[in-house]
Design an enzyme around this catalytic site. Sequence first.
Site, PDB file in Angstrom:
ATOM      1  N   CYS A  96       0.884  -1.224  -0.051  1.00 20.68           N
ATOM      2  CA  CYS A  96      -0.103  -0.011  -0.209  1.00 20.68           C
ATOM      3  C   CYS A  96       0.891   1.261   0.052  1.00 20.68           C
ATOM      4  CB  CYS A  96      -1.027   0.162   1.227  1.00 20.68           C
ATOM      5  SG  CYS A  96      -1.870  -1.568   1.267  1.00 20.68           S
ATOM      6  N   HIS A 236      -3.950   6.568   3.474  1.00 19.19           N
ATOM      7  CA  HIS A 236      -4.265   5.449   2.825  1.00 19.19           C
ATOM      8  C   HIS A 236      -5.562   5.029   3.355  1.00 19.19           C
ATOM      9  CE1 HIS A 236      -4.251   1.278   1.189  1.00 19.19           C
ATOM     10  NE2 HIS A 236      -3.864   0.910   2.452  1.00 19.19           N
ATOM     11  N   ASN A 266     -10.289  -0.502  -0.121  1.00 22.06           N
ATOM     12  CA  ASN A 266      -8.822  -0.632   0.167  1.00 22.06           C
ATOM     13  C   ASN A 266      -8.186  -1.058  -1.292  1.00 22.06           C
ATOM     14  OD1 ASN A 266      -5.959  -0.834   0.529  1.00 22.06           O
ATOM     15  ND2 ASN A 266      -6.215  -2.134   2.383  1.00 22.06           N
TER      16      ASN A 266
END
Length: 309
Positions: A96, A236, A266
């Site tokens: 990520c 994030h 996500n």
Amino acid sequence: MTNIDFEKIVDTSNEWITSRTGIKERHIANADMTTADMAVQAAMRAMEMARCEKEEIDLVICGTVTPDYRLPSNACLIQERLGLTNAVAFDVVAACTGFIKGLVIANSHIETGLHKKALIIGVEKLSAVTNYKDRTTCVLFGDGAGAVVVEPSTNGCGMISSFMKSDGRLWQLLWMKVGGVKNPYTTDFDYNGSDKIYMNGADVFKVAVKEMANAVEVVLEKAGVASSDIALFVPHQANLRIIDALAKRLKIEPERVFKNIERYGNTSAASVPIALDEANREGKIKPGDYVVVVAFGGGLIWGAALIKW
Ligand code: ACO
């Protein structure tokens, strides 16, 4: 794909997903759409917005853990598709944090004069590596792509400070067991999800909040900037509760926190550039504003950057 769609395939509920994650829907790419396809779309729009000619791009960095092939890099596929013949292209595998790490690398190449105009893309087709029988992970992930163009600045704008760190001791909290050299695919074997993402969500959650908060504090301290000076905080988008806990620790009010997790879930390396792009197109970032980006992912690896827009 909505939460209601998941109620039909695993033992879950819209109520559980919304209250535990903040996610209501996520985008799933068509079977024939690859990571490079999505990346090319995002890269084209970033170059259009930056009014940049393809000949000018001399560096292409792609953050992804779901490349089209294991060889070559996704960045080389993007280079070919966009005709960026003057560039060097490579991938960053940092889960990520792949986009932020790409941005940090591009920044250092530009600061040292090695390159003049960089295209950085964060892209994932996580649906290809999601176990749709595992309710603890499948409801979280989505597909997407985002991109930026960066170049040298003369007015003090750009990346002011950054911080990246990893803790390899925690690699088994978030990983894919099968598909690499250690455990290659073999035919006629039921992988039972071991070739898809495994995550110990509760343990990842705890490290995520602590380390992302620390990373943001470090970049602010390095730059001598107070958290009250941040115009927009772009974390994030992994879990609404992580974002809220982080903002609370850093004393950043909800109005200064960008959130779109409700619509995308996500998207790993794509999460921060998608959020940045939406915030920019919605007019939430003005020239000269301080923007903080921060991310966390499998490795475990995390990082933050302070940007003067
Ligand atoms: N529907 C219903 N119940 C569920 C679901 C679901 N989709 N998923 C889990 N549960 C159940 C569990 O089985 C458990 O039940 P039990 O108590 O009977 O065992 C209960 O809900 C609680 O489970 P937890 O895992 O403790 O739930 P938690 O509140 O921690 O939320 C979550 C789970 C959303 C995964 C959270 O831990 C999280 O967001 N973790 C961080 C994820 C992250 O940031 N990842 C980093 C990046 S990802 C990347 O790098 C690709």
